[in-house]
Design a protein around this motif. Structure first.
Motif, PDB file in Angstrom:
ATOM      1  N   PHE A  49       0.858  -1.181   0.000  1.00 14.46           N
ATOM      2  CA  PHE A  49       0.000   0.000   0.000  1.00 14.46           C
ATOM      3  C   PHE A  49       0.895   1.230   0.000  1.00 14.46           C
ATOM      4  O   PHE A  49       1.725   1.413   0.898  1.00 14.46           O
ATOM      5  N   SER A  50       0.756   2.078  -1.025  1.00 13.70           N
ATOM      6  CA  SER A  50       1.609   3.257  -1.195  1.00 13.70           C
ATOM      7  C   SER A  50       0.743   4.483  -1.435  1.00 13.70           C
ATOM      8  O   SER A  50      -0.213   4.438  -2.218  1.00 13.70           O
ATOM      9  N   PHE A  51       1.083   5.605  -0.773  1.00 15.69           N
ATOM     10  CA  PHE A  51       0.328   6.840  -0.981  1.00 15.69           C
ATOM     11  C   PHE A  51       1.156   8.027  -0.496  1.00 15.69           C
ATOM     12  O   PHE A  51       2.125   7.878   0.258  1.00 15.69           O
ATOM     13  N   TRP A  52       0.761   9.218  -0.931  1.00 17.53           N
ATOM     14  CA  TRP A  52       1.336  10.472  -0.437  1.00 17.53           C
ATOM     15  C   TRP A  52       0.296  11.148   0.448  1.00 17.53           C
ATOM     16  O   TRP A  52      -0.903  11.123   0.151  1.00 17.53           O
ATOM     17  N   MET A  53       0.770  11.778   1.519  1.00 19.21           N
ATOM     18  CA  MET A  53      -0.127  12.358   2.520  1.00 19.21           C
ATOM     19  C   MET A  53       0.427  13.693   3.017  1.00 19.21           C
ATOM     20  O   MET A  53       1.626  13.849   3.229  1.00 19.21           O
ATOM     21  N   LYS A  54      -0.482  14.641   3.190  1.00 14.72           N
ATOM     22  CA  LYS A  54      -0.144  15.904   3.840  1.00 14.72           C
ATOM     23  C   LYS A  54      -1.100  16.080   5.010  1.00 14.72           C
ATOM     24  O   LYS A  54      -2.322  15.991   4.841  1.00 14.72           O
ATOM     25  N   SER A 114       4.568  19.856   4.780  1.00 16.65           N
ATOM     26  CA  SER A 114       5.196  18.997   3.776  1.00 16.65           C
ATOM     27  C   SER A 114       4.347  17.782   3.453  1.00 16.65           C
ATOM     28  O   SER A 114       3.499  17.351   4.240  1.00 16.65           O
ATOM     29  N   TRP A 115       4.627  17.223   2.299  1.00 21.51           N
ATOM     30  CA  TRP A 115       4.034  15.956   1.887  1.00 21.51           C
ATOM     31  C   TRP A 115       4.924  14.800   2.317  1.00 21.51           C
ATOM     32  O   TRP A 115       6.148  14.875   2.225  1.00 21.51           O
ATOM     33  N   TYR A 116       4.296  13.729   2.790  1.00 15.05           N
ATOM     34  CA  TYR A 116       4.999  12.498   3.160  1.00 15.05           C
ATOM     35  C   TYR A 116       4.610  11.381   2.188  1.00 15.05           C
ATOM     36  O   TYR A 116       3.432  11.225   1.861  1.00 15.05           O
ATOM     37  N   HIS A 117       5.601  10.603   1.784  1.00 17.56           N
ATOM     38  CA  HIS A 117       5.291   9.360   1.073  1.00 17.56           C
ATOM     39  C   HIS A 117       5.303   8.223   2.088  1.00 17.56           C
ATOM     40  O   HIS A 117       6.294   8.002   2.781  1.00 17.56           O
ATOM     41  N   ILE A 118       4.179   7.523   2.184  1.00 20.59           N
ATOM     42  CA  ILE A 118       4.021   6.437   3.149  1.00 20.59           C
ATOM     43  C   ILE A 118       3.831   5.125   2.394  1.00 20.59           C
ATOM     44  O   ILE A 118       3.050   5.055   1.437  1.00 20.59           O
ATOM     45  N   MET A 119       4.534   4.084   2.828  1.00 19.45           N
ATOM     46  CA  MET A 119       4.343   2.750   2.283  1.00 19.45           C
ATOM     47  C   MET A 119       4.182   1.745   3.412  1.00 19.45           C
ATOM     48  O   MET A 119       4.930   1.788   4.391  1.00 19.45           O
ATOM     49  N   GLY A 198       9.025   5.923  -5.881  1.00 20.21           N
ATOM     50  CA  GLY A 198       9.736   7.174  -5.661  1.00 20.21           C
ATOM     51  C   GLY A 198      11.222   7.014  -5.882  1.00 20.21           C
ATOM     52  O   GLY A 198      11.735   5.903  -6.082  1.00 20.21           O
ATOM     53  N   PHE A 199      11.930   8.131  -5.848  1.00 17.66           N
ATOM     54  CA  PHE A 199      13.380   8.127  -6.038  1.00 17.66           C
ATOM     55  C   PHE A 199      13.974   9.366  -5.373  1.00 17.66           C
ATOM     56  O   PHE A 199      13.263  10.344  -5.099  1.00 17.66           O
ATOM     57  N   THR A 200      15.256   9.323  -5.133  1.00 19.16           N
ATOM     58  CA  THR A 200      15.961  10.459  -4.540  1.00 19.16           C
ATOM     59  C   THR A 200      16.480  11.362  -5.647  1.00 19.16           C
ATOM     60  O   THR A 200      17.217  10.918  -6.532  1.00 19.16           O
ATOM     61  N   SER A 201      16.096  12.636  -5.615  1.00 17.88           N
ATOM     62  CA  SER A 201      16.458  13.583  -6.662  1.00 17.88           C
ATOM     63  C   SER A 201      17.915  14.010  -6.541  1.00 17.88           C
ATOM     64  O   SER A 201      18.636  13.617  -5.619  1.00 17.88           O
ATOM     65  N   GLN A 202      18.346  14.858  -7.474  1.00 22.12           N
ATOM     66  CA  GLN A 202      19.719  15.361  -7.465  1.00 22.12           C
ATOM     67  C   GLN A 202      20.071  16.109  -6.189  1.00 22.12           C
ATOM     68  O   GLN A 202      21.221  16.119  -5.757  1.00 22.12           O
ATOM     69  N   ASN A 203      19.070  16.763  -5.594  1.00 24.87           N
ATOM     70  CA  ASN A 203      19.357  17.535  -4.379  1.00 24.87           C
ATOM     71  C   ASN A 203      18.966  16.795  -3.107  1.00 24.87           C
ATOM     72  O   ASN A 203      18.839  17.391  -2.046  1.00 24.87           O
ATOM     73  N   GLY A 204      18.747  15.470  -3.215  1.00 27.33           N
ATOM     74  CA  GLY A 204      18.535  14.659  -2.026  1.00 27.33           C
ATOM     75  C   GLY A 204      17.106  14.566  -1.546  1.00 27.33           C
ATOM     76  O   GLY A 204      16.853  14.043  -0.459  1.00 27.33           O
ATOM     77  N   THR A 205      16.136  15.050  -2.339  1.00 29.58           N
ATOM     78  CA  THR A 205      14.727  15.023  -1.944  1.00 29.58           C
ATOM     79  C   THR A 205      14.043  13.780  -2.501  1.00 29.58           C
ATOM     80  O   THR A 205      14.265  13.399  -3.651  1.00 29.58           O
ATOM     81  N   TRP A 206      13.224  13.139  -1.687  1.00 27.62           N
ATOM     82  CA  TRP A 206      12.446  11.996  -2.153  1.00 27.62           C
ATOM     83  C   TRP A 206      11.269  12.498  -2.974  1.00 27.62           C
ATOM     84  O   TRP A 206      10.454  13.293  -2.505  1.00 27.62           O
ATOM     85  N   LEU A 207      11.179  12.050  -4.235  1.00 30.13           N
ATOM     86  CA  LEU A 207      10.168  12.535  -5.161  1.00 30.13           C
ATOM     87  C   LEU A 207       9.338  11.379  -5.709  1.00 30.13           C
ATOM     88  O   LEU A 207       9.795  10.229  -5.741  1.00 30.13           O
ATOM     89  N   PRO A 208       8.120  11.655  -6.162  1.00 27.03           N
ATOM     90  CA  PRO A 208       7.263  10.591  -6.700  1.00 27.03           C
ATOM     91  C   PRO A 208       7.729  10.094  -8.060  1.00 27.03           C
ATOM     92  O   PRO A 208       8.289  10.846  -8.866  1.00 27.03           O
TER      93      PRO A 208
END
Length: 490
Positions: A49-54, A114-119, A198-208
């Motif tokens: 189960f994967s989702f983004w939450m604020k 902020s938005w959280y990615h929860i799995m 998701g993946f870690t961007s160039q600047n270290g942020t977790w993105l969808p």
């Protein structure tokens, strides 16, 4: 949250980076609900189960259920936010009244900005007990502060067969969630890792990341909330399975009750910050409705700032509506605001407009300045950070312009909502544009959000330097047919 520009080809987009266009708001006080009765699962032991939450209300005295399965005797499965803001998965079957499995995070999920990615990854076939239920937050497996042993090959009640499964509450009747959801996936029959979503961007942020894992399983679903043509459309399953959800107490409208939002993990909008709410007299005031409503209780007086500031350049617009009582006011205040004092009346540099027609300018009140905008009426602030001034509007009519105080011109400013002392509750609503504005902003003025803010500060160009410059090593030959590729510009 950092973001990537949608029109630029970057290593981030090469990794599958996506733009999420809409989210769904759930208002705790409106008893929100998505529900579906499941048939026979592909697997009772394995699912993702994967989702983004604020978060909305982070100060609730009640548990908030993100997902739950109908309670039937001692059968129960749910993912919830506890009153201490920890995240908890709990599961039990008919063997007794105690949990057959539990995972509670040590981390508190209480950042409302902020938005959280929860799995939640379940696989009871695993030989190691700790691997049978795992929670991930922004791509990292969460430390578990409390757990209860899950037996091998245990059949989970979470999203179980032949039962009504809910999102947004506990079994359709209590413990309602307050906040925003986006990009919701259930994979029935597979235990996946975060790299699928998701993946870690160039600047270290977790993105969808766009999910390309294929089969969702029999009861799997994908909710992107993109279709807001009707209330029912918000529950449409985009996985190809047709596992649509019934939607209750969540609306699509042209008023502040509209729950279809542009606020997403890839374009974060401000809300009111419940963690910075300042009470002048008592602690009974609160935020609600996804942190866009402020309720200032009797004789309290206080204020709450936004979760995002306006940069020192650009033109920014936001609106506010009086819900009850004309002592409500909107304002802007420097980010240097001393949180332990009344900003609109005492903070140098603050500029505001009250619903009863007064202006507040650098710590002093000027009565009879503008028109009143009592219950049901809207006001707006057009903040020109280039000219260092703000124009206030009442029902789309300009009431005048106030200039920044000398010495405060180079600061960033926070939108601020306030409630004055009165014998009854003062309540108001702020709109930062994630629902669409009530009125069209003046020419050149934009909604405050992470995408527009990045454009004003030049952040996008810094985050994606390979759009403009890169180094490529290659070996030449004499064929005349050599093609040099791999750059993101001509």
């Amino acid at each position: 949250m950092a973001l990537f520009a949608t029109h630029v080809v970057t290593p981030d987009s090469a990794l599958g980076g996506m733009v999420i266009e809409r989210s769904l708001r759930m208002r705790e006080g409106s008893s929100p609900e998505l529900r579906r009765t499941f048939g026979t699962n592909t697997s009772n032991t394995t699912k993702t189960f994967s989702f983004w939450m604020k978060r909305g209300n982070v100060n609730s005295s009640s548990i908030q259920n993100i997902v739950s399965t109908t309670v039937s005797g001692n059968i129960e499965g749910r993912l919830r936010i506890n009153t201490d803001n920890t995240l908890q998965f709990e599961d039990r079957d008919a063997s007794g009244g105690t949990s057959d499995g539990r995972r509670t995070t040590s981390a508190q999920i209480r950042d409302a900005s902020s938005w959280y990615h929860i799995m939640l990854v379940l696989d009871s076939t695993q030989g190691t007990e700790a691997d049978r239920a795992k929670i991930y937050i922004n791509g990292t497996q969460a430390t578990i502060g409390e757990d209860r042993t899950i037996s091998q090959n245990y059949s989970f009640s979470f999203f179980r067969s032949s039962a009504v499964n809910y999102m947004g509450n506990m079994s359709g009747s209590s413990e309602f969630f307050d906040g925003y959801l986006a990009e919701v996936h259930l994979i029935d029959g597979q235990a996946l890792d975060p790299s699928y979503f998701g993946f870690t961007s160039q600047n270290g942020t977790w993105l969808p990341k766009k999910y390309t894992g294929g089969n969702y399983g029999t009861n799997g679903f994908y909710l992107d909330f993109l279709d807001n043509s009707s209330q029912a459309a918000l529950g449409y399953d985009k996985s190809g399975n047709g596992n649509d959800f019934t939607v209750e107490n969540i609306t699509v409208s042209t008023t502040r009750t509209n729950d279809s939002f542009l606020d997403t993990p890839t374009n974060n909008f401000p809300t009111l910050n419940p963690n910075s709410l300042y009470h002048v007299h008592s602690t009974s005031s609160n935020t609600a409705e996804g942190n866009l409503r402020y309720n200032c209780n009797t004789d309290n007086q206080g204020q709450v700032p936004a979760t995002m500031s306006m940069p020192t350049s650009g033109k920014w617009y936001f609106e506010a509506e009086v819900i009850s009582n004309a002592n409500f006011a909107m304002a802007i205040t420097p980010v240097t605001w001393t949180v332990n004092r009344n900003a609109i009346s005492n903070e140098p540099g603050s500029l505001g407009y009250a619903a009863y027609g007064s202006k507040f300018e650098n710590g002093s009140e000027g009565a009879g300045w503008g028109a009143g905008w009592d219950t049901g009426n809207w006001a707006a602030a057009a903040v020109d950070m280039d000219l260092k001034q703000v124009t206030f509007y009442a029902n789309n009519t300009s009431q005048g312009t106030l200039s920044f105080k000398s010495g405060y011109e180079d600061l960033e400013y926070l939108p601020l909502i306030t409630g004055g002392t009165n014998s009854s509750t003062v309540s108001g609503y702020v709109n930062f544009g994630a629902q669409g504005f009530k009125y069209t902003p003046p020419t050149g003025f934009k909604a405050l959000n992470s995408r527009n803010r990045a454009g004003a500060t030049g952040t996008a160009a810094v985050v994606n330097p390979r759009r403009f410059f890169d180094t490529l090593v290659y070996t030449g030959d004499t064929s005349g047919n050599l093609k040099v590729t791999g750059l993101e510009f001509k």
